[in-house]
Enzyme design. Structure first.
Site, PDB file in Angstrom:
ATOM      1  N   LYS A 232     -15.092  -8.764  12.254  1.00 30.41           N
ATOM      2  CA  LYS A 232     -13.766  -8.140  12.154  1.00 30.41           C
ATOM      3  C   LYS A 232     -13.837  -6.861  11.325  1.00 30.41           C
ATOM      4  CE  LYS A 232     -10.789  -9.742   8.978  1.00 30.41           C
ATOM      5  NZ  LYS A 232     -10.326  -8.736   8.017  1.00 30.41           N
ATOM      6  N   ASN A 233     -14.513  -6.931  10.168  1.00 30.40           N
ATOM      7  CA  ASN A 233     -14.489  -5.808   9.220  1.00 30.40           C
ATOM      8  C   ASN A 233     -15.409  -4.662   9.614  1.00 30.40           C
ATOM      9  OD1 ASN A 233     -12.573  -7.201   7.914  1.00 30.40           O
ATOM     10  ND2 ASN A 233     -13.869  -7.892   6.228  1.00 30.40           N
TER      11      ASN A 233
ATOM     12  N   ARG B 276      -3.242  -4.160   6.917  1.00 27.78           N
ATOM     13  CA  ARG B 276      -3.663  -3.140   5.952  1.00 27.78           C
ATOM     14  C   ARG B 276      -4.695  -2.195   6.540  1.00 27.78           C
ATOM     15  NH1 ARG B 276      -3.252  -2.636   1.432  1.00 27.78           N
ATOM     16  NH2 ARG B 276      -5.337  -1.774   1.286  1.00 27.78           N
TER      17      ARG B 276
ATOM     18  N   CYS C 125      -0.927  -7.376  -0.711  1.00 28.47           N
ATOM     19  CA  CYS C 125      -0.884  -8.618   0.083  1.00 28.47           C
ATOM     20  C   CYS C 125      -1.131  -9.766  -0.869  1.00 28.47           C
ATOM     21  CB  CYS C 125      -1.911  -8.584   1.207  1.00 28.47           C
ATOM     22  SG  CYS C 125      -3.602  -8.764   0.619  1.00 28.47           S
TER      23      CYS C 125
ATOM     24  N   ARG D  26      -3.985  -3.888  -3.978  1.00 28.86           N
ATOM     25  CA  ARG D  26      -4.646  -3.165  -2.880  1.00 28.86           C
ATOM     26  C   ARG D  26      -4.219  -1.691  -2.809  1.00 28.86           C
ATOM     27  NH1 ARG D  26      -6.352  -7.151   1.321  1.00 28.86           N
ATOM     28  NH2 ARG D  26      -7.936  -5.582   1.697  1.00 28.86           N
TER      29      ARG D  26
ATOM     30  N   ILE E 261      -4.524   2.519  -2.560  1.00 28.59           N
ATOM     31  CA  ILE E 261      -5.297   3.409  -1.686  1.00 28.59           C
ATOM     32  C   ILE E 261      -5.538   4.759  -2.357  1.00 28.59           C
ATOM     33  CG2 ILE E 261      -4.602   2.314   0.500  1.00 28.59           C
ATOM     34  CD1 ILE E 261      -2.627   4.734   0.813  1.00 28.59           C
ATOM     35  N   ASP E 262      -5.421   4.799  -3.676  1.00 30.62           N
ATOM     36  CA  ASP E 262      -5.571   6.079  -4.389  1.00 30.62           C
ATOM     37  C   ASP E 262      -6.937   6.712  -4.146  1.00 30.62           C
ATOM     38  OD1 ASP E 262      -6.788   4.979  -7.568  1.00 30.62           O
ATOM     39  OD2 ASP E 262      -6.471   3.769  -5.767  1.00 30.62           O
ATOM     40  N   LEU E 263      -7.995   5.887  -4.031  1.00 29.63           N
ATOM     41  CA  LEU E 263      -9.334   6.446  -3.825  1.00 29.63           C
ATOM     42  C   LEU E 263      -9.466   7.072  -2.433  1.00 29.63           C
ATOM     43  CD1 LEU E 263     -11.425   3.585  -5.469  1.00 29.63           C
ATOM     44  CD2 LEU E 263     -10.648   5.734  -6.519  1.00 29.63           C
TER      45      LEU E 263
ATOM     46  N   ASP F 277     -15.055 -12.449  -0.117  1.00 34.06           N
ATOM     47  CA  ASP F 277     -14.509 -13.088   1.088  1.00 34.06           C
ATOM     48  C   ASP F 277     -15.078 -14.479   1.342  1.00 34.06           C
ATOM     49  OD1 ASP F 277     -14.253  -9.984   3.035  1.00 34.06           O
ATOM     50  OD2 ASP F 277     -13.080 -10.790   1.376  1.00 34.06           O
TER      51      ASP F 277
ATOM     52  N   ILE G  47     -13.020  -8.720  -7.818  1.00 34.45           N
ATOM     53  CA  ILE G  47     -12.550  -7.698  -6.864  1.00 34.45           C
ATOM     54  C   ILE G  47     -11.026  -7.713  -6.705  1.00 34.45           C
ATOM     55  CG2 ILE G  47     -12.766  -6.821  -4.504  1.00 34.45           C
ATOM     56  CD1 ILE G  47     -15.428  -6.664  -5.746  1.00 34.45           C
TER      57      ILE G  47
ATOM     58  N   ARG H 152      -6.142 -14.332  11.926  1.00 34.01           N
ATOM     59  CA  ARG H 152      -6.426 -12.921  11.713  1.00 34.01           C
ATOM     60  C   ARG H 152      -7.931 -12.646  11.684  1.00 34.01           C
ATOM     61  NH1 ARG H 152      -4.945 -11.019   6.642  1.00 34.01           N
ATOM     62  NH2 ARG H 152      -6.037  -9.225   7.514  1.00 34.01           N
TER      63      ARG H 152
END
Ligand code: EPZ
Length: 422
Positions: free
Chosen positions: A22-23, A92, A116, A121, A123-125, A305, A327, A397
């Protein structure tokens, strides 16, 4: 609401072929929009998240078909660089469209994906990286508009080796003028797979899999045929399921090199392995042993994960184990549900202290997120009696029909779909 009904206590056995990752598939599907024409991707799993990504590509004007484990994406008809807010809210990973749309159209409109169940989570980076390449970013409420007449190569140092930020910056830099060097990059295998896909389209990238990635800008890209790597997290989930049921399972079409830290930890718990090429045989004839300390960290360390799944194994182990989650700040939601099945786990800040118990008991439990859901299914396979797992849309998912995957290995597991009148 759909549920899974599971009878525990049966050792898993047999052979399973691990589906595509998936990733890896999600950023690769997003990247496909950078080259105009028809792409053919194979080993793409049939997951809710993949369906949402195909929906997004269609909303941008592409044609996308998923049949079996193959996806064709026709991107020459794409006309929009505005990702619908409604679809962004569903997943996301829609944020992966930022780099590719900026590279293809010089502008992109997205929405804050928001947090979530597992954490804030941010997203600044991602945004800092695109700004370093010359993008102008306007944020109004949760709407983000990025524009750039042209992107310029740059030296970028990530404050944290974020998987998503590494992938977005890598994609945006592919058609920038000049060379981009990304330092402190994430090293996950899915990033290597994305580099290989981009290079197959004609990009010029080296270094994925290390902490320094160099992207030399190119003028154009072409559509391609590409096969997605196996899903190491699904493979890890099956390894743990086999171990907690004291079974013996053979995994095929898997890449053992992607699981080194996981196999290392499972070996410390007494799980046995025979590895040959892309085949892993796993068994655990005796009660697992406690593992003193596991710390989740970016690849190649132990993956967050698989934290929940391995916690189930340790909840049945002989002794006290400790897992530190570094994380995501909210990734212990499965602990309360496992405690309802008889596990003895105490959480203190970012550490979980797991005192092994001889057995777990069936109960009605709720999946709070994707990997927590997978962990509850594993616990149910080991438990005495019947377990009902609810909120299983989370599991869909990331696992392609988990009940079929596990019943193929001898588990007693059924999906219960309520009839409309009920
Ligand atoms: C990817 O998420 C995976 N998702 C996640 O898998 C995985 O848990 C995660 O990497 C870590 O391995 C996909 O690939 C689709 P990050 P991502 O950016 O990219 C912080 C699953 O179960 N951060 O490496 O979102 C962030 O808050 C999912 O399949 C910032 O602060 O992960 C988090 O604490 C769950 N600012 C940490 O870094 C940023 O701009 C790691 O995030 C970006 C991230």
């Amino acid at each position: 609401m759909e549920k899974l009904v599971i009878e525990g206590g049966r050792p898993l056995s047999g052979t399973i072929q691990i589906h595509g990752a998936k990733n890896a598939a999600l950023p690769i599907l997003a990247a496909s929009i950078m080259a105009s024409g028809t792409h053919k991707l194979s080993n793409v799993p049939d997951l809710l998240d993949i369906q949402v990504m195909l929906e997004i590509l269609r909303s941008l004007g592409c044609q996308a078909e998923h049949y079996g484990d193959t996806v064709t994406v026709q991107t020459s008809t794409a006309y929009s660089s505005h990702v619908p807010e409604e679809l962004m809210g569903q997943m996301r990973s829609s944020i992966f469209l930022m780099g590719p749309l900026l590279a293809r159209f010089g502008s992109v409109t997205v929405y804050q994906p928001g947090g979530c169940a597992i954490g804030e989570r941010k997203i600044d980076l991602h945004l800092k990286g695109l700004q370093a390449l010359g993008a102008k970013i306007e944020e109004t409420g949760n709407r983000i508009v990025c524009t750039a007449d042209s992107l310029q190569g740059a030296e970028i140092v990530l404050d944290f080796p974020s998987v998503g930020a590494t992938e977005n910056i890598m994609m945006a830099a592919v058609m920038a003028e000049g060379v981009t060097t990304l330092y402190n990059a994430a090293r996950e295998p899915e990033i290597q797979d994305l580099q290989n896909f981009l290079n197959t389209m004609g990009a010029d990238i080296i270094g994925a899999g290390t902490d320094t990635i160099t992207i030399s800008g190119v003028r154009s890209l072409s559509p391609c045929l590409y096969r997605i790597i196996p899903d190491r997290i699904v493979a890890g989930t099956v390894l743990v399921a086999a171990a907690v049921t004291k079974g013996g399972v053979t995994l095929e079409r898997v890449n053992p090199a992607h699981l080194t830290s996981v196999i290392h930890v499972l070996r410390r718990a007494g799980v046995q392995f025979a590895i040959d090429g892309d085949i892993i045989q796993v068994s655990c004839p005796t009660r697992p042993k406690a593992v003193e300390r596991i710390v989740t960290s970016p690849h190649p360390s132990f993956p967050t994960d698989l934290q929940a799944q391995v916690m189930v194994l340790l909840s049945l182990a002989d002794g006290l184990s400790v897992i530190k989650e570094t994380i995501f700040e909210g990734r212990f939601k499965h602990v309360d549900e496992l405690s309802r099945m008889g596990a003895d786990i105490r959480v203190d800040l970012s550490s979980a202290f797991i005192r092994g118990v001889p057995r777990l008991y069936g109960a009605t439990v709720e999946a709070t997120d994707l990997r927590a859901g997978a962990a509850l299914v594993i616990a149910a396979l080991a438990a005495h009696g019947t377990t009902i797992v609810e909120q299983i849309h989370h599991i869909d998912r990331g696992y392609d029909r988990i009940e079929e995957m596990l019943s193929g290995l001898g588990a007693t597991i059924k999906r219960y779909t309520p009839v409309p009148s009920e």
